[in-house]
Design an enzyme around this catalytic site. Structure first.
Site, short mmCIF file in Angstrom:
data_model
loop_
_atom_site.label_atom_id
_atom_site.label_comp_id
_atom_site.label_asym_id
_atom_site.label_seq_id
_atom_site.Cartn_x
_atom_site.Cartn_y
_atom_site.Cartn_z
N ARG A 160 -6.51 26.40 64.63
CA ARG A 160 -7.55 26.16 63.62
C ARG A 160 -6.94 26.05 62.21
O ARG A 160 -7.49 26.54 61.23
CB ARG A 160 -8.60 27.27 63.61
CG ARG A 160 -9.41 27.40 64.88
CD ARG A 160 -10.33 26.18 65.06
NE ARG A 160 -11.31 26.41 66.09
CZ ARG A 160 -11.11 26.26 67.40
NH1 ARG A 160 -9.92 25.85 67.84
NH2 ARG A 160 -12.08 26.48 68.25
N SER A 235 -18.08 28.21 66.04
CA SER A 235 -17.48 29.54 65.87
C SER A 235 -17.42 29.89 64.39
O SER A 235 -16.84 29.14 63.61
CB SER A 235 -16.06 29.56 66.41
OG SER A 235 -16.05 29.26 67.77
N GLU A 331 -14.04 31.51 59.81
CA GLU A 331 -13.41 30.22 60.11
C GLU A 331 -14.04 29.08 59.31
O GLU A 331 -13.36 28.12 58.95
CB GLU A 331 -13.54 29.98 61.61
CG GLU A 331 -12.48 29.05 62.18
CD GLU A 331 -12.86 27.61 62.01
OE1 GLU A 331 -12.03 26.84 61.50
OE2 GLU A 331 -14.00 27.24 62.36
N1 EPU Z 1 -17.11 36.71 74.86
C1 EPU Z 1 -17.96 37.80 74.87
N2 EPU Z 1 -19.15 37.68 74.22
C2 EPU Z 1 -19.53 36.55 73.60
C3 EPU Z 1 -18.67 35.45 73.57
C4 EPU Z 1 -17.45 35.55 74.22
O1 EPU Z 1 -17.65 38.83 75.44
O2 EPU Z 1 -20.65 36.53 73.06
C5 EPU Z 1 -15.85 36.78 75.62
C6 EPU Z 1 -15.96 35.96 76.90
O3 EPU Z 1 -16.45 36.71 77.96
C7 EPU Z 1 -14.53 35.57 77.15
C8 EPU Z 1 -13.95 35.45 75.75
O4 EPU Z 1 -14.81 36.16 74.89
O5 EPU Z 1 -13.83 36.57 77.82
C9 EPU Z 1 -13.75 34.02 75.30
O6 EPU Z 1 -14.99 33.35 75.23
P1 EPU Z 1 -15.12 31.76 75.28
O7 EPU Z 1 -14.37 31.23 76.43
O8 EPU Z 1 -16.56 31.42 75.17
O9 EPU Z 1 -14.30 31.25 74.03
P2 EPU Z 1 -14.21 31.79 72.53
O10 EPU Z 1 -12.87 32.40 72.33
O11 EPU Z 1 -15.39 32.62 72.21
C10 EPU Z 1 -13.11 29.57 71.64
C11 EPU Z 1 -13.30 28.64 70.46
C12 EPU Z 1 -14.50 27.72 70.70
C13 EPU Z 1 -14.22 26.91 71.96
C14 EPU Z 1 -14.01 27.89 73.13
C15 EPU Z 1 -13.62 27.20 74.41
C16 EPU Z 1 -12.44 29.83 68.52
C17 EPU Z 1 -12.77 30.55 67.26
N3 EPU Z 1 -13.49 29.41 69.24
O12 EPU Z 1 -14.27 30.40 71.71
O13 EPU Z 1 -14.58 26.82 69.60
O14 EPU Z 1 -15.30 26.04 72.25
O15 EPU Z 1 -12.92 28.80 72.81
O16 EPU Z 1 -12.31 26.73 74.31
O17 EPU Z 1 -11.26 29.65 68.84
C18 EPU Z 1 -15.63 26.25 67.53
O18 EPU Z 1 -14.52 26.32 67.01
O19 EPU Z 1 -16.66 25.94 66.87
C19 EPU Z 1 -15.79 26.59 68.96
C20 EPU Z 1 -16.98 26.64 69.54
#
Ligand code: EPU
Length: 335
Positions: A160, A235, A331
């Site tokens: 990012r 995010s 972010e």
């Molecule tokens: N999780 C929770 N609670 C929540 C959300 C997530 O416990 O409410 C846990 C999930 O269970 C999982 C982990 O967090 O173990 C990761 O969750 P997820 O796969 O949904 O991905 P993320 O890390 O929350 C990142 C990006 C997203 C992108 C997804 C998929 C960042 C800041 N965000 O989210 O990007 O779509 O991975 O690759 O890196 C964006 O930048 O706008 C965005 C949506």
């Protein structure tokens, strides 16, 4: 170029925040932008408005970058080189690539925003970052009005992050982005658990670009709010990187804490998990809230002000810091 005065920016930012722009202009070509730069230097640049939280009226001239067009620079058997103007909508560009069987960005389906801003924060999702397909970025230097080329290697892309958020911040206006995509032997990235599950549920064993894109769209729709329905900026926080030692300490108390090793000594922890464990998921304070299916996304249910959303973000940061000793970095650009 048509100068408008005192307009609301509500329809120009995906959070749907209404602030006033004293002066607003849309530019549709690099030439128009160069003409404008001869007299105006103190600009507020607006593209897809998908990564900003507006907390106050904008006194500067708001310049909406609306330069459209996609051109194929070169094509051979295996690859295609494309240049896409900054004002093209990102997701429409992804769909256009899929319909032409150009591979590389299918995992980045449905990300809000425009092509011109995708390099700034190096958009990424489901195991793919846009930096892997960008060959160069063309940008106008605000001071001189001259076009500069930034080959991929000088863009300092990171998670990012890029040079446009750091050393060159505020100095350039991105006018186009060039990509190298595949025409054959696509390197599909379906290793991300949710994509695999989605494909398996449809009995797809040899996915096409469209299958992967459809899977990503289905996952995103199930977890992330559509900005057309509920204002949001994706995010809101970055996933924090902490030391392995701190992680091991926290893991004693929280054995289920998700984690991704970054190096021998560092671990990335999902901010969404930290926010959820701090009790915020699905909570609503007036019209500002935390999405019920993804705690990393702050939402505007209608008439929240940017300040209200920012205050909520600060409350979340304080609580997460108190509970876990981790500071969450915002972010989106808070203005
Ligand atoms: N999780 C929770 N609670 C929540 C959300 C997530 O416990 O409410 C846990 C999930 O269970 C999982 C982990 O967090 O173990 C990761 O969750 P997820 O796969 O949904 O991905 P993320 O890390 O929350 C990142 C990006 C997203 C992108 C997804 C998929 C960042 C800041 N965000 O989210 O990007 O779509 O991975 O690759 O890196 C964006 O930048 O706008 C965005 C949506």
């Amino acid at each position: 170029m048509n100068l408008q005065q005192n307009i609301s920016l509500k329809n120009y930012n995906t959070f749907g925040i209404s602030v006033n722009a004293k002066r607003f202009i849309s530019v549709t070509s690099v030439y128009e932008l160069q003409q404008l730069l001869k007299t105006e230097k103190d600009l507020f640049l607006l593209s897809g408005g998908s990564n900003m939280l507006l907390t106050k009226d904008i006194k500067k001239l708001v310049v909406h970058i609306d330069i459209k067009g996609i051109s194929i620079d070169r094509e051979d058997n295996n690859d295609v080189y494309l240049t896409v103007n900054a004002g093209e909508n990102w997701h429409e560009f992804v769909l256009w690539c899929i319909s032409n069987n150009y591979g590389g960005i299918e995992n980045l389906s449905l990300i809000p925003g425009n092509v011109g801003t995708c390099p700034i924060q190096n958009i990424g999702a489901y195991g793919v970052e846009v930096k892997d397909t960008i060959t160069k970025v063309e940008a106008l230097e605000i001071k001189t009005g001259k076009l500069h080329l930034f080959p991929n290697e000088v863009c300092e892309f990171g998670y990012r992050n890029s040079i446009f958020k750091n050393a060159e911040k505020g100095k350039y206006i991105i006018t186009s982005v060039s990509f190298l995509l595949t025409r054959k032997n696509h390197q599909l990235n379906t290793s991300y658990g949710a994509i695999e599950t989605e494909l398996t549920s449809k009995n797809i064993t040899k996915p096409s670009l469209k299958d992967v894109s459809d899977a990503v769209i289905a996952i995103r729709k199930s977890k992330l709010p559509d900005p057309k329905e509920i204002g949001n900026s994706g995010s809101f926080f970055k996933n924090p990187v902490i030391s392995k030692n701190q992680f091991l300490e926290l893991q004693k108390e929280n054995p289920n804490m998700p984690n991704y090793p970054v190096s021998e000594t560092e671990v990335k922890v999902p901010a969404g998990w930290l926010v959820e464990q701090s009790g915020f998921k699905g909570k609503r304070f007036g019209d500002a809230g935390i999405h019920e299916k993804q705690a990393l996304v702050l939402v505007n249910y209608g008439n929240a002000s940017g300040l209200e959303i920012h205050q909520l973000a600060q409350k979340i940061q304080e609580t997460v810091s108190k509970n876990f000793g981790i500071s969450l970095e915002i972010e989106v650009n808070v203005i």
